[in-house]
Write a protein that holds these residues in place. Sequence first.
Motif, PDB file in Angstrom:
ATOM      1  N   PRO A  22     -52.191 -14.894 101.155  1.00  0.00           N
ATOM      2  CA  PRO A  22     -51.998 -15.469 100.182  1.00  0.00           C
ATOM      3  C   PRO A  22     -51.281 -14.735  99.208  1.00  0.00           C
ATOM      4  O   PRO A  22     -51.133 -13.587  99.134  1.00  0.00           O
ATOM      5  CB  PRO A  22     -53.634 -15.394  99.522  1.00  0.00           C
ATOM      6  CG  PRO A  22     -54.306 -14.451 100.174  1.00  0.00           C
ATOM      7  CD  PRO A  22     -53.664 -14.352 101.525  1.00  0.00           C
ATOM      8  N   HIS A  23     -50.643 -15.577  98.142  1.00  0.00           N
ATOM      9  CA  HIS A  23     -49.861 -14.841  97.173  1.00  0.00           C
ATOM     10  C   HIS A  23     -51.007 -14.192  95.966  1.00  0.00           C
ATOM     11  O   HIS A  23     -50.775 -13.195  95.373  1.00  0.00           O
ATOM     12  CB  HIS A  23     -49.079 -15.770  96.208  1.00  0.00           C
ATOM     13  CG  HIS A  23     -48.043 -16.178  97.362  1.00  0.00           C
ATOM     14  ND1 HIS A  23     -48.090 -17.525  97.763  1.00  0.00           N
ATOM     15  CD2 HIS A  23     -46.593 -15.537  97.698  1.00  0.00           C
ATOM     16  CE1 HIS A  23     -46.880 -17.783  98.682  1.00  0.00           C
ATOM     17  NE2 HIS A  23     -46.046 -16.648  98.517  1.00  0.00           N
ATOM     18  N   VAL A  24     -52.212 -14.976  95.788  1.00  0.00           N
ATOM     19  CA  VAL A  24     -52.970 -14.679  94.797  1.00  0.00           C
ATOM     20  C   VAL A  24     -54.609 -14.737  95.366  1.00  0.00           C
ATOM     21  O   VAL A  24     -54.874 -15.713  96.180  1.00  0.00           O
ATOM     22  CB  VAL A  24     -53.012 -15.539  93.693  1.00  0.00           C
ATOM     23  CG1 VAL A  24     -53.901 -15.541  92.685  1.00  0.00           C
ATOM     24  CG2 VAL A  24     -51.698 -15.565  92.975  1.00  0.00           C
ATOM     25  N   VAL A  36     -54.285 -24.349  97.948  1.00  0.00           N
ATOM     26  CA  VAL A  36     -55.576 -23.469  97.402  1.00  0.00           C
ATOM     27  C   VAL A  36     -56.332 -23.303  98.971  1.00  0.00           C
ATOM     28  O   VAL A  36     -56.467 -24.585  99.401  1.00  0.00           O
ATOM     29  CB  VAL A  36     -56.216 -24.246  96.498  1.00  0.00           C
ATOM     30  CG1 VAL A  36     -57.356 -23.149  95.976  1.00  0.00           C
ATOM     31  CG2 VAL A  36     -55.335 -24.045  95.002  1.00  0.00           C
ATOM     32  N   LYS A  57     -47.662 -21.736  95.458  1.00  0.00           N
ATOM     33  CA  LYS A  57     -48.134 -20.429  95.849  1.00  0.00           C
ATOM     34  C   LYS A  57     -49.401 -20.361  96.644  1.00  0.00           C
ATOM     35  O   LYS A  57     -50.028 -21.590  96.607  1.00  0.00           O
ATOM     36  CB  LYS A  57     -48.874 -19.675  94.508  1.00  0.00           C
ATOM     37  CG  LYS A  57     -47.547 -19.273  93.625  1.00  0.00           C
ATOM     38  CD  LYS A  57     -46.879 -18.278  94.105  1.00  0.00           C
ATOM     39  CE  LYS A  57     -46.075 -17.606  92.594  1.00  0.00           C
ATOM     40  NZ  LYS A  57     -45.128 -16.679  93.349  1.00  0.00           N
ATOM     41  N   ARG A  58     -49.769 -19.848  97.635  1.00  0.00           N
ATOM     42  CA  ARG A  58     -50.990 -19.755  98.332  1.00  0.00           C
ATOM     43  C   ARG A  58     -51.909 -18.862  97.696  1.00  0.00           C
ATOM     44  O   ARG A  58     -51.840 -17.924  97.458  1.00  0.00           O
ATOM     45  CB  ARG A  58     -50.714 -19.265 100.043  1.00  0.00           C
ATOM     46  CG  ARG A  58     -50.025 -20.039 100.700  1.00  0.00           C
ATOM     47  CD  ARG A  58     -49.896 -19.531 102.107  1.00  0.00           C
ATOM     48  NE  ARG A  58     -49.187 -18.303 102.218  1.00  0.00           N
ATOM     49  CZ  ARG A  58     -48.049 -17.721 102.015  1.00  0.00           C
ATOM     50  NH1 ARG A  58     -47.101 -18.769 101.924  1.00  0.00           N
ATOM     51  NH2 ARG A  58     -47.595 -16.404 102.008  1.00  0.00           N
ATOM     52  N   ILE A  59     -53.094 -19.573  97.480  1.00  0.00           N
ATOM     53  CA  ILE A  59     -54.101 -19.107  96.398  1.00  0.00           C
ATOM     54  C   ILE A  59     -55.430 -19.121  97.343  1.00  0.00           C
ATOM     55  O   ILE A  59     -55.878 -20.315  97.766  1.00  0.00           O
ATOM     56  CB  ILE A  59     -54.212 -19.740  95.436  1.00  0.00           C
ATOM     57  CG1 ILE A  59     -52.748 -19.749  94.440  1.00  0.00           C
ATOM     58  CG2 ILE A  59     -55.389 -19.126  94.342  1.00  0.00           C
ATOM     59  CD1 ILE A  59     -52.863 -20.310  93.107  1.00  0.00           C
ATOM     60  N   PHE A  88     -55.161 -24.533  89.516  1.00  0.00           N
ATOM     61  CA  PHE A  88     -54.522 -24.088  90.570  1.00  0.00           C
ATOM     62  C   PHE A  88     -53.963 -25.415  91.136  1.00  0.00           C
ATOM     63  O   PHE A  88     -53.435 -25.250  92.550  1.00  0.00           O
ATOM     64  CB  PHE A  88     -55.151 -23.151  91.555  1.00  0.00           C
ATOM     65  CG  PHE A  88     -55.653 -21.987  91.001  1.00  0.00           C
ATOM     66  CD1 PHE A  88     -54.829 -21.101  90.288  1.00  0.00           C
ATOM     67  CD2 PHE A  88     -56.826 -21.707  90.667  1.00  0.00           C
ATOM     68  CE1 PHE A  88     -55.001 -19.896  89.820  1.00  0.00           C
ATOM     69  CE2 PHE A  88     -57.513 -20.610  89.866  1.00  0.00           C
ATOM     70  CZ  PHE A  88     -56.377 -19.630  89.430  1.00  0.00           C
ATOM     71  N   SER A  97     -50.782  -8.858  97.564  1.00  0.00           N
ATOM     72  CA  SER A  97     -51.187 -10.349  97.102  1.00  0.00           C
ATOM     73  C   SER A  97     -51.765  -9.859  95.371  1.00  0.00           C
ATOM     74  O   SER A  97     -52.018  -8.677  95.367  1.00  0.00           O
ATOM     75  CB  SER A  97     -52.289 -10.852  97.645  1.00  0.00           C
ATOM     76  OG  SER A  97     -52.262 -11.349  98.744  1.00  0.00           O
ATOM     77  N   HIS A 106     -50.885 -25.856  93.455  1.00  0.00           N
ATOM     78  CA  HIS A 106     -50.884 -24.915  94.697  1.00  0.00           C
ATOM     79  C   HIS A 106     -51.315 -25.304  95.859  1.00  0.00           C
ATOM     80  O   HIS A 106     -52.324 -26.013  96.050  1.00  0.00           O
ATOM     81  CB  HIS A 106     -51.081 -23.621  93.813  1.00  0.00           C
ATOM     82  CG  HIS A 106     -50.231 -23.186  92.802  1.00  0.00           C
ATOM     83  ND1 HIS A 106     -48.851 -22.695  92.963  1.00  0.00           N
ATOM     84  CD2 HIS A 106     -50.681 -23.138  91.448  1.00  0.00           C
ATOM     85  CE1 HIS A 106     -48.234 -22.384  91.926  1.00  0.00           C
ATOM     86  NE2 HIS A 106     -49.372 -22.809  90.818  1.00  0.00           N
TER      87      HIS A 106
END
Length: 152
Positions: free
Chosen positions: A81-83, A32, A5-7, A27, A104, A30
């Motif tokens: 970002p996903h998060v 980050v 995931k892109r965070i 994280f 997101s 992922h």
Amino acid sequence: MKAKKRILLISSCGGHWVQMNRLRPAFEDHDVYFACTERAYAQAAPEGRFYYVPDASLKSNPLKILWLAFSVLAILIKIRPHVVLSTGAAPGFFALIFAKLIRSKTIWVDSIANVNELSVSGQKVGRFADLYITQWEHLAREDGPQYFGSVV
């Protein structure tokens, strides 16, 4: 294997940045990205993963707040970002609002410095947070924020 995931971890400088970085290990598997109001913190982020945002608050000139909001939006559009996670203050407030617009997931961890009540940003951002957290048990409420312990 789970997809990475892109965070985006975004905060103001000082204690907000310190608390946010204590969450980094969660994280590590992922992609980050980091954003903060202090350019010198870029050295703590992997190459190409740090974004500077201007510092602004309720006491700032309205144009400075608008510039902060625009800067945060530009970062979100670039990273997608996903998060998005923030420990505050104003940069995180805008990040969570705009993150909801691009669908997101959002996480707000109110600063441990806010012992008697939630921060101003924390009070306003709760409805935009998928996960809304306080670091003080007595500030938790059934409708949020939730308490899971403290970061510090």
